[in-house]
Each structure stands twice: as structure tokens, then as C-alpha cells.
Design a protein around this motif. Structure first.
Motif, PDB file in Angstrom:
ATOM      1  N   LYS A   1       0.034  -0.321  -8.036  1.00  0.00           N
ATOM      2  CA  LYS A   1      -0.260  -0.149  -6.617  1.00  0.00           C
ATOM      3  C   LYS A   1      -0.586   1.284  -6.204  1.00  0.00           C
ATOM      4  O   LYS A   1      -1.290   1.507  -5.223  1.00  0.00           O
ATOM      5  CB  LYS A   1       0.942  -0.630  -5.786  1.00  0.00           C
ATOM      6  CG  LYS A   1       1.232  -2.107  -5.912  1.00  0.00           C
ATOM      7  CD  LYS A   1       2.510  -2.495  -5.185  1.00  0.00           C
ATOM      8  CE  LYS A   1       2.424  -2.251  -3.696  1.00  0.00           C
ATOM      9  NZ  LYS A   1       3.650  -2.678  -2.979  1.00  0.00           N
ATOM     10  N   ALA A   2      -0.045   2.268  -6.937  1.00  0.00           N
ATOM     11  CA  ALA A   2      -0.168   3.663  -6.493  1.00  0.00           C
ATOM     12  C   ALA A   2      -1.327   4.389  -7.170  1.00  0.00           C
ATOM     13  O   ALA A   2      -1.667   4.106  -8.315  1.00  0.00           O
ATOM     14  CB  ALA A   2       1.137   4.412  -6.771  1.00  0.00           C
TER      15      ALA A   2
ATOM     16  N   CYS B   1       3.374   3.320  -0.881  1.00  0.00           N
ATOM     17  CA  CYS B   1       3.009   2.031  -1.481  1.00  0.00           C
ATOM     18  C   CYS B   1       4.209   1.146  -1.799  1.00  0.00           C
ATOM     19  O   CYS B   1       4.037  -0.048  -2.066  1.00  0.00           O
ATOM     20  CB  CYS B   1       2.167   2.250  -2.744  1.00  0.00           C
ATOM     21  SG  CYS B   1       3.077   2.952  -4.103  1.00  0.00           S
ATOM     22  N   ASP B   2       5.416   1.685  -1.777  1.00  0.00           N
ATOM     23  CA  ASP B   2       6.611   0.876  -2.028  1.00  0.00           C
ATOM     24  C   ASP B   2       7.744   1.428  -1.155  1.00  0.00           C
ATOM     25  O   ASP B   2       8.345   2.446  -1.481  1.00  0.00           O
ATOM     26  CB  ASP B   2       7.005   0.926  -3.508  1.00  0.00           C
ATOM     27  CG  ASP B   2       8.081  -0.091  -3.863  1.00  0.00           C
ATOM     28  OD1 ASP B   2       9.148  -0.060  -3.208  1.00  0.00           O
ATOM     29  OD2 ASP B   2       7.871  -0.905  -4.783  1.00  0.00           O
TER      30      ASP B   2
ATOM     31  N   ASP C   1      -0.710   4.832  -1.903  1.00  0.00           N
ATOM     32  CA  ASP C   1      -1.801   3.953  -2.311  1.00  0.00           C
ATOM     33  C   ASP C   1      -3.136   4.603  -1.993  1.00  0.00           C
ATOM     34  O   ASP C   1      -3.196   5.773  -1.604  1.00  0.00           O
ATOM     35  CB  ASP C   1      -1.670   2.575  -1.638  1.00  0.00           C
ATOM     36  CG  ASP C   1      -1.710   2.656  -0.113  1.00  0.00           C
ATOM     37  OD1 ASP C   1      -2.232   3.664   0.432  1.00  0.00           O
ATOM     38  OD2 ASP C   1      -1.224   1.717   0.551  1.00  0.00           O
TER      39      ASP C   1
END
Length: 317
Positions: free
Chosen positions: A237-238, A254-255, A248
Motif C-alpha cells: 500500500k505504501a 496508508c495504515d 500512499d
């Protein structure tokens, strides 16, 4: 006409010996059995006739153009592009860190506070800092620096080198970068001394940091903070991290679960700094640097010409 042609041929021969084979004028004189003044006149004749065209490539002119283009593209206060004679990571880091150390040493004033990140890039900057004759300056760590990994983060060494350069006792952030549980972190963060360190980071007029890639080579993945599942999720995701907060492609966290366990300056705080200085160079840092710059986390960029050209080739949005 014949005499002119012979002069032209001889001037070309002299020019080839001088410019291509690096003969001295004295060596040409001896080789062709003509006087040295004649050699000099023939070289001048070759230039006048256009047989010899001298082109000077000034890398510093190109660097200035790159700096202007980067500043315009990313709406920066300033862009500094160091000349690196090679594009390998070690060479780039050497020259970019020299340029960054020069910039920081020229920036610091009496009573000024600077927040610093850690990692090999910022360590190299710290190692090249000259001793600055300033009073009342302060250095504060922007993210947790405690680690029990065998992999060196240079957190302590970087802080000490900055402190020595500014002739001040630096402010250490005595916490791990990542807590195992967010609940534990929330409790620790309520401590008054920790809150004071966080506030010092917020109040610092300048911040100097780098970006990291979200790949197998990433320093953060070698420190034992993340499970394999978390690493896989982040790599999926990153695009990378800014001050150890993973972002991101839109520059957003992103988390959120991992972010709540991370001890580091909030990215929104970087946007508020008078000088938010991103130091980054090399192929692996192009995408995270581009994303961080587009998101406005830095208003000063220090890089090299190889990375600069790649950044200018990146599409916005």
C-alpha cells in the motif's frame, strides 16, 4: 589557393595533436619541425576557420536550472541540487550530504531550534556539519530513537553530532519508534516529560529529514518493529515513509493502525515549519520524495542532479 589549402591541412594536423592527443605546443613544434609561434598561430587559425569548436559544459548552470524547475514544480521555498559525478547511491549520498550540511550550517541562527530525524542519510549530513558559532540554538529529535536491533539507525550518533556542531545539549526522544500496542503508547505519551519533548519538536523552526522506500531494503523493515504480515501490507500500500510515517500515492497515511503506534512528529506539523528540509537522493527515493513534495511536507529540497531529473519527469497527481 594551394598555399591556403596547405595551411588549412597543417592547422588541422596541429589541432588534432593538441586537442585530441594532448601534445604540448613545444612537442608539436618538435614533431612537425616548425617553430612554436607558428604552432600557436596555426591553432588560432584553426579556431577562426571553424576547424576547432570549443564547447564548455558548465554543470553548475545546469544545476541552477534544475533548482529553479524543482522549486516551480513543487512550490518550494528553495531547491538545492548537488553535483554528483556518479549515480550510484553511495556517491550520491556523499555529495548530497555535503550540500545539506552546507545549507544547514548557513541556516542556523542564534536561538534557533532545529528538529532532526535519523537514518543513514541524516547521519551523513550530521557527520559533515562544521562547528557553528551560535548561541542558544537547540536540537531536538523528531521521532523515537530507542532500538534493540543489531541494525544501526545512527539515531544517537546523529543527535550528538548535531549537538556538537551547534554547541548545545540535544533533546533526545527516549522512546522506541513503534510501540507493540497503541494503548501502551497512549499511556506513555501522557507523561509530562514526553509531552515537553513533543512540544519542542512542534516549536522547532526547522526540521531536517529524509524519506524511505517501502521495499525489502527499507531500514525500518530491518529493525524488528513489524511482523511479516505488516511488512507485506505496507509494501503493497505504501510508496514509502516520511519521518517513519508510511504514506500512499496521495501522500496520506496508508495504515492508521500502525500510525497510531508510531512515535514521530505528525506530518501535518512539517507543513507548518518555516524550513521543512527534505534531503533525498537516489533511485529508491524518487517516488517517496515526489509524493512527499507533492503533499507539501517539505518546502526545501536538497538532492542531486540525477534524482532531480527523475523528479522532474514524474507526473503530478
Amino acid at each position: 589557393m594551394k598555399k591556403e589549402m596547405e595551411k588549412s591541412k597543417l592547422s588541422i594536423e596541429v589541432a588534432e595533436l593538441y586537442y585530441q592527443l594532448n601534445y604540448s605546443q613545444q612537442q608539436i613544434s618538435e614533431h612537425l619541425k616548425i617553430s612554436r609561434p607558428t604552432v600557436s598561430r596555426l591553432l588560432q587559425y584553426a579556431r577562426e576557420k571553424g576547424y576547432v569548436q570549443i564547447k564548455i559544459a558548465d554543470p553548475f548552470v545546469d544545476l541552477q536550472q534544475l533548482e529553479q524547475q524543482l522549486a516551480e514544480k513543487y512550490h518550494l521555498k528553495e531547491a538545492c541540487v548537488a553535483f554528483s559525478p556518479a549515480s550510484d547511491p553511495a556517491t550520491i549520498l556523499h555529495y548530497v550530504s555535503i550540500r545539506a550540511a552546507e545549507y544547514v550550517s548557513g541556516l542556523i541562527r542564534n536561538g534557533m531550534s532545529i528538529g532532526i530525524s535519523w537514518g543513514s542519510t541524516i547521519y551523513e549530513v550530521a557527520a559533515k556539519l562544521p562547528k557553528m558559532h551560535v548561541k542558544g540554538a537547540e536540537v531536538v529529535q523528531l521521532k523515537g530513537g530507542t532500538s534493540f536491533s543489531h541494525v544501526n539507525t545512527y539515531a544517537w550518533e546523529t543527535l550528538m553530532l548535531f549537538g556538537n556542531a551547534l554547541q548545545t545539549l540535544p533533546v533526545y526522544f527516549p522512546l522506541p519508534l513503534l510501540f507493540e500496542k497503541a494503548e501502551a503508547m497512549e499511556i506513555v505519551m501522557q507523561d509530562q516529560s514526553i509531552q515537553k519533548i513533543i512540544e519542542k519538536g512542534r516549536e522547532a523552526q526547522a526540521a531536517i529529514f529524509t524519506v524511505g522506500a517501502a521495499d525489502e531494503e527499507a531500514l525500518l523493515f530491518k529493525l524488528g518493529y513489524f511482523t511479516e504480515a505488516e511488512k507485506e501490507k505496507l509494501m503493497e500500500k505504501a510508496v514509502g515513509d516520511v519521518c517513519s510515517r508510511f504514506i500512499d500515492r496521495n501522500g496520506e497515511i496508508c495504515d492508521t493502525t500502525i500510525n497510531k503506534r508510531t512515535v514521530s512528529i505528525e506530518l501535518a506539523e512539517l507543513r507548518k515549519k518555516e524550513w521543512s528540509i527534505l534531503v533525498a537522493g537516489g533511485r529508491r527515493k524518487v517516488l517517496p520524495a515526489h509524493t512527499a513534495l507533492t503533499a507539501g511536507y517539505a518546502n526545501v529540497l536538497i538532492t542531486d542532479q540525477h534524482t532531480a531529473k527523475q523528479l522532474l519527469g514524474m507526473e503530478q497527481g
